[in-house]
Design a protein around this motif. Structure first.
Motif, PDB file in Angstrom:
ATOM      1  N   TRP A  30     -56.960  34.137  99.221  1.00  0.00           N
ATOM      2  CA  TRP A  30     -58.153  33.772  99.825  1.00  0.00           C
ATOM      3  C   TRP A  30     -58.674  32.605  99.374  1.00  0.00           C
ATOM      4  CZ3 TRP A  30     -62.265  37.889 101.561  1.00  0.00           C
ATOM      5  CH2 TRP A  30     -63.155  37.265 102.495  1.00  0.00           C
ATOM      6  N   LEU A  52     -57.911  33.344  86.002  1.00  0.00           N
ATOM      7  CA  LEU A  52     -58.389  34.975  86.022  1.00  0.00           C
ATOM      8  C   LEU A  52     -57.569  35.117  87.259  1.00  0.00           C
ATOM      9  CD1 LEU A  52     -61.651  35.387  84.560  1.00  0.00           C
ATOM     10  CD2 LEU A  52     -59.504  35.971  83.476  1.00  0.00           C
ATOM     11  N   ILE A  53     -57.755  34.740  88.419  1.00  0.00           N
ATOM     12  CA  ILE A  53     -57.341  35.265  89.917  1.00  0.00           C
ATOM     13  C   ILE A  53     -55.704  35.242  89.635  1.00  0.00           C
ATOM     14  CG2 ILE A  53     -56.889  34.551  92.014  1.00  0.00           C
ATOM     15  CD1 ILE A  53     -60.011  34.013  92.174  1.00  0.00           C
ATOM     16  N   LEU A  57     -54.501  39.014  88.972  1.00  0.00           N
ATOM     17  CA  LEU A  57     -54.029  39.324  90.315  1.00  0.00           C
ATOM     18  C   LEU A  57     -52.829  39.131  90.769  1.00  0.00           C
ATOM     19  CD1 LEU A  57     -57.908  39.255  91.651  1.00  0.00           C
ATOM     20  CD2 LEU A  57     -56.722  41.471  90.486  1.00  0.00           C
ATOM     21  N   VAL A 115     -57.292  57.951  88.491  1.00  0.00           N
ATOM     22  CA  VAL A 115     -56.617  57.224  89.371  1.00  0.00           C
ATOM     23  C   VAL A 115     -55.026  57.114  88.858  1.00  0.00           C
ATOM     24  CG1 VAL A 115     -56.228  55.033  90.403  1.00  0.00           C
ATOM     25  CG2 VAL A 115     -58.510  56.075  90.182  1.00  0.00           C
ATOM     26  N   TYR A 118     -52.372  59.544  89.757  1.00  0.00           N
ATOM     27  CA  TYR A 118     -51.819  59.178  90.978  1.00  0.00           C
ATOM     28  C   TYR A 118     -50.337  58.931  91.104  1.00  0.00           C
ATOM     29  CZ  TYR A 118     -56.130  60.266  93.350  1.00  0.00           C
ATOM     30  OH  TYR A 118     -57.282  61.144  93.464  1.00  0.00           O
ATOM     31  N   ASP A 185     -51.211  45.366  97.492  1.00  0.00           N
ATOM     32  CA  ASP A 185     -52.449  44.341  97.392  1.00  0.00           C
ATOM     33  C   ASP A 185     -53.322  44.794  96.131  1.00  0.00           C
ATOM     34  OD1 ASP A 185     -53.273  46.750  99.265  1.00  0.00           O
ATOM     35  OD2 ASP A 185     -55.231  45.911  98.526  1.00  0.00           O
ATOM     36  N   GLU A 304     -56.649  42.439 103.909  1.00  0.00           N
ATOM     37  CA  GLU A 304     -55.371  42.556 103.511  1.00  0.00           C
ATOM     38  C   GLU A 304     -54.648  43.652 104.650  1.00  0.00           C
ATOM     39  OE1 GLU A 304     -53.656  41.985 101.013  1.00  0.00           O
ATOM     40  OE2 GLU A 304     -54.987  40.607  99.908  1.00  0.00           O
TER      41      GLU A 304
ATOM     42  N   PRO B 219     -60.005  56.368  95.486  1.00  0.00           N
ATOM     43  CA  PRO B 219     -59.214  56.038  94.349  1.00  0.00           C
ATOM     44  C   PRO B 219     -58.050  54.985  94.717  1.00  0.00           C
ATOM     45  CG  PRO B 219     -59.226  58.270  94.534  1.00  0.00           C
ATOM     46  CD  PRO B 219     -60.052  57.688  95.844  1.00  0.00           C
ATOM     47  N   ASN B 254     -59.397  43.174  98.430  1.00  0.00           N
ATOM     48  CA  ASN B 254     -59.084  43.331  96.965  1.00  0.00           C
ATOM     49  C   ASN B 254     -60.038  42.652  96.058  1.00  0.00           C
ATOM     50  OD1 ASN B 254     -58.331  40.742  97.209  1.00  0.00           O
ATOM     51  ND2 ASN B 254     -56.140  41.239  97.291  1.00  0.00           N
ATOM     52  N   LEU B 255     -59.524  42.661  94.913  1.00  0.00           N
ATOM     53  CA  LEU B 255     -60.686  42.077  93.953  1.00  0.00           C
ATOM     54  C   LEU B 255     -60.853  40.575  93.939  1.00  0.00           C
ATOM     55  CD1 LEU B 255     -62.533  42.529  91.593  1.00  0.00           C
ATOM     56  CD2 LEU B 255     -60.652  42.190  90.084  1.00  0.00           C
ATOM     57  N   GLU B 256     -59.717  39.858  94.433  1.00  0.00           N
ATOM     58  CA  GLU B 256     -59.700  38.482  94.592  1.00  0.00           C
ATOM     59  C   GLU B 256     -60.976  37.921  95.945  1.00  0.00           C
ATOM     60  OE1 GLU B 256     -56.036  36.350  95.294  1.00  0.00           O
ATOM     61  OE2 GLU B 256     -57.315  34.549  95.981  1.00  0.00           O
ATOM     62  N   GLN B 257     -60.730  38.906  96.809  1.00  0.00           N
ATOM     63  CA  GLN B 257     -61.528  38.400  98.037  1.00  0.00           C
ATOM     64  C   GLN B 257     -63.161  39.056  97.623  1.00  0.00           C
ATOM     65  OE1 GLN B 257     -59.205  41.206 100.324  1.00  0.00           O
ATOM     66  NE2 GLN B 257     -57.955  39.552 101.219  1.00  0.00           N
ATOM     67  N   VAL B 259     -64.450  38.851  94.837  1.00  0.00           N
ATOM     68  CA  VAL B 259     -64.951  37.772  93.958  1.00  0.00           C
ATOM     69  C   VAL B 259     -65.407  36.326  94.830  1.00  0.00           C
ATOM     70  CG1 VAL B 259     -64.221  35.957  92.272  1.00  0.00           C
ATOM     71  CG2 VAL B 259     -63.787  38.371  91.755  1.00  0.00           C
ATOM     72  N   LEU B 261     -66.035  36.678  98.196  1.00  0.00           N
ATOM     73  CA  LEU B 261     -67.268  37.090  98.923  1.00  0.00           C
ATOM     74  C   LEU B 261     -68.401  36.908  98.213  1.00  0.00           C
ATOM     75  CD1 LEU B 261     -65.777  40.178 100.833  1.00  0.00           C
ATOM     76  CD2 LEU B 261     -66.252  37.839 101.858  1.00  0.00           C
ATOM     77  N   LYS B 274     -63.745  59.255  90.598  1.00  0.00           N
ATOM     78  CA  LYS B 274     -63.276  58.162  90.092  1.00  0.00           C
ATOM     79  C   LYS B 274     -62.502  57.200  91.148  1.00  0.00           C
ATOM     80  CE  LYS B 274     -63.112  59.352  85.711  1.00  0.00           C
ATOM     81  NZ  LYS B 274     -63.637  58.477  84.546  1.00  0.00           N
ATOM     82  N   THR B 275     -62.696  55.727  91.112  1.00  0.00           N
ATOM     83  CA  THR B 275     -62.150  55.236  92.219  1.00  0.00           C
ATOM     84  C   THR B 275     -61.739  53.803  91.435  1.00  0.00           C
ATOM     85  OG1 THR B 275     -64.300  53.765  92.397  1.00  0.00           O
ATOM     86  CG2 THR B 275     -64.124  55.756  93.668  1.00  0.00           C
ATOM     87  N   ILE B 276     -61.096  53.078  92.607  1.00  0.00           N
ATOM     88  CA  ILE B 276     -60.474  51.862  92.368  1.00  0.00           C
ATOM     89  C   ILE B 276     -61.250  50.886  91.477  1.00  0.00           C
ATOM     90  CG2 ILE B 276     -61.234  50.676  94.394  1.00  0.00           C
ATOM     91  CD1 ILE B 276     -57.960  49.694  94.263  1.00  0.00           C
ATOM     92  N   GLU B 279     -61.116  50.864  87.872  1.00  0.00           N
ATOM     93  CA  GLU B 279     -60.093  49.971  87.337  1.00  0.00           C
ATOM     94  C   GLU B 279     -60.522  48.204  87.258  1.00  0.00           C
ATOM     95  OE1 GLU B 279     -56.184  50.239  89.191  1.00  0.00           O
ATOM     96  OE2 GLU B 279     -56.295  52.439  89.454  1.00  0.00           O
ATOM     97  N   ASN B 283     -61.295  44.444  84.444  1.00  0.00           N
ATOM     98  CA  ASN B 283     -60.813  42.809  84.770  1.00  0.00           C
ATOM     99  C   ASN B 283     -62.099  42.082  84.553  1.00  0.00           C
ATOM    100  OD1 ASN B 283     -60.278  40.465  85.986  1.00  0.00           O
ATOM    101  ND2 ASN B 283     -58.512  41.550  86.952  1.00  0.00           N
ATOM    102  N   PRO B 284     -61.882  40.918  83.711  1.00  0.00           N
ATOM    103  CA  PRO B 284     -63.020  39.923  83.376  1.00  0.00           C
ATOM    104  C   PRO B 284     -63.627  39.516  84.985  1.00  0.00           C
ATOM    105  CG  PRO B 284     -60.926  39.267  82.275  1.00  0.00           C
ATOM    106  CD  PRO B 284     -60.701  40.488  82.737  1.00  0.00           C
ATOM    107  N   LEU B 285     -62.867  39.459  85.799  1.00  0.00           N
ATOM    108  CA  LEU B 285     -63.296  38.741  87.188  1.00  0.00           C
ATOM    109  C   LEU B 285     -64.664  39.481  87.886  1.00  0.00           C
ATOM    110  CD1 LEU B 285     -59.688  37.879  89.093  1.00  0.00           C
ATOM    111  CD2 LEU B 285     -61.688  36.331  88.506  1.00  0.00           C
ATOM    112  N   GLN B 288     -67.662  38.471  87.182  1.00  0.00           N
ATOM    113  CA  GLN B 288     -68.061  36.962  87.847  1.00  0.00           C
ATOM    114  C   GLN B 288     -68.645  37.284  88.988  1.00  0.00           C
ATOM    115  OE1 GLN B 288     -65.257  34.072  87.567  1.00  0.00           O
ATOM    116  NE2 GLN B 288     -64.918  34.345  85.497  1.00  0.00           N
TER     117      GLN B 288
END
Lengths: 330, 328
Positions: A30, A52-53, A57, A115, A118, A185, A304, B219, B254-257, B259, B261, B274-276, B279, B283-285, B288
């Protein structure tokens, strides 16, 4: 040109293409950046957003696709050699269905589970599914047909249980469906750490056993006459399939068709008698999944879609082609 | 031999786990409502004078309904929310066998009811045994069983699963008409509009409007609720901007998107503890994202914000949003 030379040339081409694929994979996303930007951002040591991205990722995602693709493809090749069935793949070994069931059951029955567990559950499920097929298929002497039948039966049985869990617990499982289609993803370095030891060990061992595996393909009697310890090799092969496919399913969900397609494509290109057959299969599997993962980002861009959709779109026609080819040959 | 033993153990194990899955579902069956049954049966007998039949238009055509339905079965939470505002108690509700999914404010108003099971696979036989005189169903989930439902009782089908806030209001009017409370419905809708206008007045508008993102997190994934979703469109109605623009109501993000948005505010609806996101926090992102930097990441109830798509649910979530955003 000898087969070995051809295989060597294809290996080099494959490696170059894989590197290009990986670069493409870290460039597409993106946040807009070209291939050069992406590579620069990767090397760049300042903690910029682009860096970082790419480094936290996109790179782990690209590498994960390569590792899992290689593992699934080799698992498929071993399955096909072991069962003498060109339509065999990790999917028909109960591995995918076992892993799926374990994850869905964990989500429903153990909602407090952290998590990372899993993946562990999925792996346990894959082992259980695979062992069940192996045990049923080898009861009273293993034959390829028995193995294939046991595989299908266990796959259907486990899948129906998964369905039941999903139906009865719709509100907590409706979003599991994305995982069930197979997706990369959400990959990060911890996924790589989780899958790499298994995949690396599995691949290495497969390459070392390449000769035994290719002899298995000629049938049990021939193999025995050639001095093979058939039962031991079969057990080893079963273990390798469980480790290679199971570790992949554990982190990315059941990605279908890679293990079915790739061994055939490689066989058409170089035949299966060369030493490089399995390494080439691994390479091609990695390449296929990396490319499929890039394509999956465009289905519902910018959001995604599961990579399993792309491999299914490519794989389903291929499967039908194989079936019709088998029928003509018979 | 050992292989056969293993197969056997395996079969037993999984049959047991299958039973477990089934039991889990049935043991949560909500208590049946004996109190509601006799009163419902006697009520129509007490009023012999039949009222005029009226035709209600809905997603699957038109349905003729006579008088005031007394024994209503609804197949989604949002319809229960609508009935609660009209002072009507359903005899049956598809609640996924988990009454805790209903927000308390709705639950106390609808009283005891009989659960007809999963919203996706309601138990038709049980439903029929309740002798309903009106069934309210969802287009997405129950289109396939519409023919069966309408043989049991007059059935109206509404587009709820895919509905945004505006569609929900339209559905509300249809429900009010179907249960013969059109006037009460109109009045309640005016109250609702006033309540939301009050909330809206407290929030920054125009150029100062907040870019928000409601999302369901579990999760394995982060599912943004876009401007096409119910929660997203409600927040936009209140003058906020949904950071996720999409035709799709719940795109996986995902995390990139996230960030990219870069929402000012995050409303997270967790399905599990507990969710994603746990995790992503490593991540430092994550740090941000503007919402994270400003400490504007709020946890809200999914039952209230996404499942109870109705007047009560939307008023509650609107009030919660303004309370969280203004710190009051």
């Amino acid at each position: 040109m000898g087969r070995t030379t051809k295989a060597a040339i294809l290996s080099v081409c494959g490696i170059v293409l894989l590197i290009l694929g990986l670069v493409g994979s870290i460039a597409v996303g993106w946040t807009d950046m070209g291939a050069v930007d992406a590579v620069t951002a990767l090397i760049d040591s300042s903690a910029s957003q682009q860096h970082l991205i790419v480094s936290t990722l996109r790179l782990p995602r690209a590498l994960l696709a390569a590792i899992i693709g290689a593992g699934l493809a080799v698992a498929g090749a071993i399955m096909q050699a072991m069962t003498g069935n060109p339509l065999a793949s990790p999917q028909t070994f109960g591995v995918n269905a076992g892993a799926s069931l374990a994850v869905v059951a964990a989500i429903v029955l153990l909602p407090e589970l952290p998590v990372p567990y899993y993946a562990l559950m999925a792996f346990a499920g894959a082992v259980l599914g695979g062992l069940a097929v192996f045990a049923m298929g080898s009861a009273g002497g293993m034959t390829p047909v028995k193995l294939a039948l046991a595989g299908t039966a266990v796959h259907l049985f486990l899948s129906s249980l998964t369905e039941a869990f999903i139906l009865f617990h719709q509100h907590s499982t409706d979003q599991v469906l994305f995982w069930l289609a197979g997706s990369l993803d959400g990959a990060d370095w911890s996924d790589i750490r989780r899958v790499l030891p298994w995949a690396a060990a599995g691949l290495l061992l497969s390459f070392l056993m390449a000769r035994s595996i290719s002899i298995m393909k000629m049938g049990e009697d021939v193999a025995r006459n050639l001095g093979q310890h058939v039962a031991r090799v079969r057990a080893m092969c079963g273990l390798l399939v469980i480790v290679l496919a199971g570790s992949g399913v554990a982190v990315a969900g059941p990605i279908g068709f890679v293990g079915l397609m790739v061994p055939h494509l490689v066989r058409y290109a170089v035949g299966s008698q060369t030493r490089l057959y399995l390494p080439l299969t691994a390479l091609a599997g990695a390449l296929l999944l990396v490319l499929a993962d890039i394509l999956s980002r465009f289905i519902a861009y910018p959001y995604e879609s599961p990579v399993g959709i792309v491999t299914a779109l490519l794989g389903a026609p291929f499967f039908l082609y194989l079936v019709s080819k088998e029928r003509r040959a018979a | 031999m050992s292989a056969r033993l293993f197969s056997l153990c395996f079969l037993i194990l999984f049959t047991l786990s299958g039973l477990l899955a089934g039991c889990g579902a049935s043991s949560q069956q909500a208590a049946p409502a004996p109190a509601a049954a006799p009163s419902g049966e006697s009520a129509p007998a007490a009023e012999p004078a039949k009222e005029q039949a009226r035709t209600v238009k809905h997603e699957m055509g038109e349905t003729e309904i006579t008088g005031t339905p007394e024994r209503i079965v609804v197949l989604d939470f949002s319809f229960a929310d609508a009935l609660a505002t009209l002072g009507v108690q359903p005899v049956g509700l598809a609640d996924d066998n988990d009454p805790n999914l209903i927000v308390p404010e709705v639950k106390e108003k609808i009283g005891t009811y009989t659960s007809v099971g999963s919203r996706y696979e309601p138990n038709i036989e049980l439903l029929s045994s309740l002798n309903p005189d009106l069934i309210i169903a969802d287009l997405n989930k129950h289109k396939a069983v519409y023919d069966k439902l309408k043989q049991i009782a007059p059935t109206i089908v509404l587009n709820d699963h895919q509905a945004d806030y505006g569609q929900m209001l339209k559905n509300y009017t249809v429900i009010a008409e179907a249960v013969n409370k059109a006037d009460a419905g109109k009045k309640r809708l005016e109250e609702h509009n006033a309540k939301l206008a009050e909330v809206k007045a407290k929030l920054p508008q125009g150029d100062a409007q907040l870019k928000v993102l409601p999302a369901v997190v579990n999760p394995t994934g982060f599912f943004a609720h876009s401007n096409a979703s119910y929660a997203g469109s409600l927040l936009e109605y209140l003058g906020m901007l949904d950071a996720a623009k999409s035709q799709e109501a719940y795109p996986k993000t995902n995390l990139e998107q996230l960030v990219a948005l870069n929402p000012d505010v995050l409303f997270l609806m967790k399905t599990e503890d507990k969710t994603i996101v746990d995790e992503w926090k490593n991540n430092p992102l994550w740090n941000q994202i503007k919402a994270v930097k400003d400490g504007k990441v709020f946890e809200v109830s999914r039952n209230k914000w996404a499942l109870s798509r109705g007047l009560i649910g939307s008023e509650l979530s609107a009030q919660e949003a303004v309370a969280l955003l203004t710190g009051k």
